[in-house]
Design a protein around this motif. Structure first.
Motif, PDB file in Angstrom:
ATOM      1  N   TRP A   1       0.824  -1.208   0.000  1.00  0.00           N
ATOM      2  CA  TRP A   1       0.000   0.000   0.000  1.00  0.00           C
ATOM      3  C   TRP A   1       0.866   1.269   0.000  1.00  0.00           C
ATOM      4  N   PHE A   2       1.914   1.284   0.792  1.00  0.00           N
ATOM      5  CA  PHE A   2       2.738   2.484   0.955  1.00  0.00           C
ATOM      6  C   PHE A   2       3.974   2.518   0.058  1.00  0.00           C
ATOM      7  N   PHE A   3       4.182   1.492  -0.754  1.00  0.00           N
ATOM      8  CA  PHE A   3       5.402   1.364  -1.546  1.00  0.00           C
ATOM      9  C   PHE A   3       5.659   2.589  -2.419  1.00  0.00           C
ATOM     10  N   THR A   4       4.665   3.044  -3.136  1.00  0.00           N
ATOM     11  CA  THR A   4       4.855   4.177  -4.038  1.00  0.00           C
ATOM     12  C   THR A   4       4.812   5.507  -3.304  1.00  0.00           C
ATOM     13  N   SER A   5       3.875   5.645  -2.384  1.00  0.00           N
ATOM     14  CA  SER A   5       3.718   6.943  -1.726  1.00  0.00           C
ATOM     15  C   SER A   5       4.851   7.252  -0.755  1.00  0.00           C
ATOM     16  N   ALA A   6       5.319   6.272  -0.004  1.00  0.00           N
ATOM     17  CA  ALA A   6       6.401   6.511   0.954  1.00  0.00           C
ATOM     18  C   ALA A   6       7.775   6.270   0.340  1.00  0.00           C
ATOM     19  N   GLY A   7       7.838   5.503  -0.731  1.00  0.00           N
ATOM     20  CA  GLY A   7       9.102   5.219  -1.392  1.00  0.00           C
ATOM     21  C   GLY A   7       9.701   3.895  -0.954  1.00  0.00           C
ATOM     22  N   TYR A   8      10.563   3.383  -1.793  1.00  0.00           N
ATOM     23  CA  TYR A   8      11.169   2.067  -1.563  1.00  0.00           C
ATOM     24  C   TYR A   8      12.012   2.032  -0.297  1.00  0.00           C
ATOM     25  N   LEU A   9      12.879   3.018  -0.121  1.00  0.00           N
ATOM     26  CA  LEU A   9      13.826   2.970   0.991  1.00  0.00           C
ATOM     27  C   LEU A   9      13.122   2.946   2.345  1.00  0.00           C
ATOM     28  N   ILE A  10      12.147   3.808   2.534  1.00  0.00           N
ATOM     29  CA  ILE A  10      11.467   3.891   3.827  1.00  0.00           C
ATOM     30  C   ILE A  10      10.606   2.657   4.073  1.00  0.00           C
ATOM     31  N   THR A  11       9.773   2.294   3.083  1.00  0.00           N
ATOM     32  CA  THR A  11       8.876   1.152   3.304  1.00  0.00           C
ATOM     33  C   THR A  11       9.654  -0.141   3.501  1.00  0.00           C
ATOM     34  N   THR A  12      10.731  -0.310   2.752  1.00  0.00           N
ATOM     35  CA  THR A  12      11.516  -1.539   2.896  1.00  0.00           C
ATOM     36  C   THR A  12      12.241  -1.564   4.235  1.00  0.00           C
ATOM     37  N   ALA A  13      12.797  -0.443   4.653  1.00  0.00           N
ATOM     38  CA  ALA A  13      13.498  -0.392   5.945  1.00  0.00           C
ATOM     39  C   ALA A  13      12.543  -0.719   7.091  1.00  0.00           C
ATOM     40  N   VAL A  14      11.366  -0.111   7.081  1.00  0.00           N
ATOM     41  CA  VAL A  14      10.396  -0.365   8.155  1.00  0.00           C
ATOM     42  C   VAL A  14       9.902  -1.811   8.109  1.00  0.00           C
ATOM     43  N   THR A  15       9.589  -2.299   6.917  1.00  0.00           N
ATOM     44  CA  THR A  15       9.071  -3.662   6.787  1.00  0.00           C
ATOM     45  C   THR A  15      10.099  -4.697   7.238  1.00  0.00           C
ATOM     46  N   VAL A  16      11.330  -4.555   6.788  1.00  0.00           N
ATOM     47  CA  VAL A  16      12.372  -5.515   7.179  1.00  0.00           C
ATOM     48  C   VAL A  16      12.626  -5.455   8.681  1.00  0.00           C
ATOM     49  N   ALA A  17      12.640  -4.260   9.235  1.00  0.00           N
ATOM     50  CA  ALA A  17      12.862  -4.130  10.677  1.00  0.00           C
ATOM     51  C   ALA A  17      11.744  -4.801  11.471  1.00  0.00           C
ATOM     52  N   VAL A  18      10.502  -4.564  11.074  1.00  0.00           N
ATOM     53  CA  VAL A  18       9.380  -5.177  11.793  1.00  0.00           C
ATOM     54  C   VAL A  18       9.376  -6.687  11.602  1.00  0.00           C
ATOM     55  N   LEU A  19       9.673  -7.166  10.392  1.00  0.00           N
ATOM     56  CA  LEU A  19       9.750  -8.617  10.168  1.00  0.00           C
ATOM     57  C   LEU A  19      10.850  -9.247  11.017  1.00  0.00           C
ATOM     58  N   ALA A  20      11.992  -8.599  11.077  1.00  0.00           N
ATOM     59  CA  ALA A  20      13.083  -9.123  11.905  1.00  0.00           C
ATOM     60  C   ALA A  20      12.670  -9.170  13.370  1.00  0.00           C
ATOM     61  N   TRP A  21      11.993  -8.128  13.819  1.00  0.00           N
ATOM     62  CA  TRP A  21      11.530  -8.094  15.205  1.00  0.00           C
ATOM     63  C   TRP A  21      10.477  -9.165  15.455  1.00  0.00           C
ATOM     64  N   LEU A  22       9.558  -9.361  14.494  1.00  0.00           N
ATOM     65  CA  LEU A  22       8.523 -10.398  14.645  1.00  0.00           C
ATOM     66  C   LEU A  22       9.131 -11.795  14.756  1.00  0.00           C
ATOM     67  N   PHE A  23      10.240 -12.002  14.067  1.00  0.00           N
ATOM     68  CA  PHE A  23      10.889 -13.308  14.124  1.00  0.00           C
ATOM     69  C   PHE A  23      12.030 -13.331  15.120  1.00  0.00           C
ATOM     70  N   GLU A  24      11.893 -12.498  16.140  1.00  0.00           N
ATOM     71  CA  GLU A  24      12.712 -12.511  17.344  1.00  0.00           C
ATOM     72  C   GLU A  24      14.194 -12.233  17.100  1.00  0.00           C
ATOM     73  N   ALA A  25      14.488 -11.266  16.230  1.00  0.00           N
ATOM     74  CA  ALA A  25      15.878 -10.890  16.010  1.00  0.00           C
ATOM     75  C   ALA A  25      16.379  -9.960  17.102  1.00  0.00           C
ATOM     76  N   GLY A  26      15.485  -9.392  17.880  1.00  0.00           N
ATOM     77  CA  GLY A  26      15.877  -8.418  18.882  1.00  0.00           C
ATOM     78  C   GLY A  26      15.715  -7.014  18.317  1.00  0.00           C
ATOM     79  N   THR A  27      15.416  -6.073  19.180  1.00  0.00           N
ATOM     80  CA  THR A  27      15.113  -4.720  18.729  1.00  0.00           C
ATOM     81  C   THR A  27      16.310  -4.041  18.072  1.00  0.00           C
ATOM     82  N   VAL A  28      17.480  -4.145  18.666  1.00  0.00           N
ATOM     83  CA  VAL A  28      18.666  -3.485  18.111  1.00  0.00           C
ATOM     84  C   VAL A  28      19.030  -4.090  16.765  1.00  0.00           C
ATOM     85  N   LYS A  29      19.042  -5.404  16.679  1.00  0.00           N
ATOM     86  CA  LYS A  29      19.361  -6.061  15.407  1.00  0.00           C
ATOM     87  C   LYS A  29      18.338  -5.712  14.336  1.00  0.00           C
TER      88      LYS A  29
END
Length: 149
Positions: free
Chosen positions: A87-115
């Protein structure tokens, strides 16, 4: 053992393959840089997905119970997150949406907040450089940046 879950999934994936094939067939580009054209890759992927869906239907794996509790919540969260990413890919841009998505996915799969907070931006920037400079694919910067310029 119940094979219903695999068969339901295979039918859903077969429907997705059909949808992808129809959408790819409707692609119409006035000119193309290669003789195959832009339809070939999505049609190939739709064919592979359809083939594997049929295999899954006729050869399902051993029946497993449906996920419950925390696992179900995590799986639903991933689906919602990927929907928001699209939904936000075009409006927010690739860099922001991908950074947020990867960070949340990593956190969901228990990578730890800092990682997760480190992995998100690094994966976003690294993949952006790969797509842009190595593959020559233009990715959106975001409507909020392009409207200012």
């Amino acid at each position: 053992m119940s094979y219903a879950a695999d068969r339901v999934l295979s039918l859903l994936l077969l429907g997705l393959a059909a949808f992808i094939a129809v959408q790819a067939h409707q692609l119409d580009v006035p000119f193309s840089y290669d003789p195959v054209g832009p339809k070939a890759f999505p049609m190939l992927l739709a064919g592979i997905l359809a083939f594997l869906s049929v295999i899954l239907f006729f050869r399902p794996g051993p029946g497993q119970s449906w996920p419950t509790g925390a696992l179900l919540l995590r799986l639903v969260s991933v689906l919602v997150l990927l929907g928001l990413y699209a939904w936000f890919f075009t409006s927010a841009g690739y860099l922001i949406t991908t950074a947020v998505t990867v960070a949340v996915l990593a956190w969901l799969f228990e990578a730890g907040t800092v990682k997760a907070l480190i992995t998100g931006p690094l994966m976003s920037i690294g993949s952006y450089l790969l797509f842009t400079y190595a593959l020559g694919i233009t990715l959106p910067w975001g409507d909020w940046l392009t409207s200012v310029a």
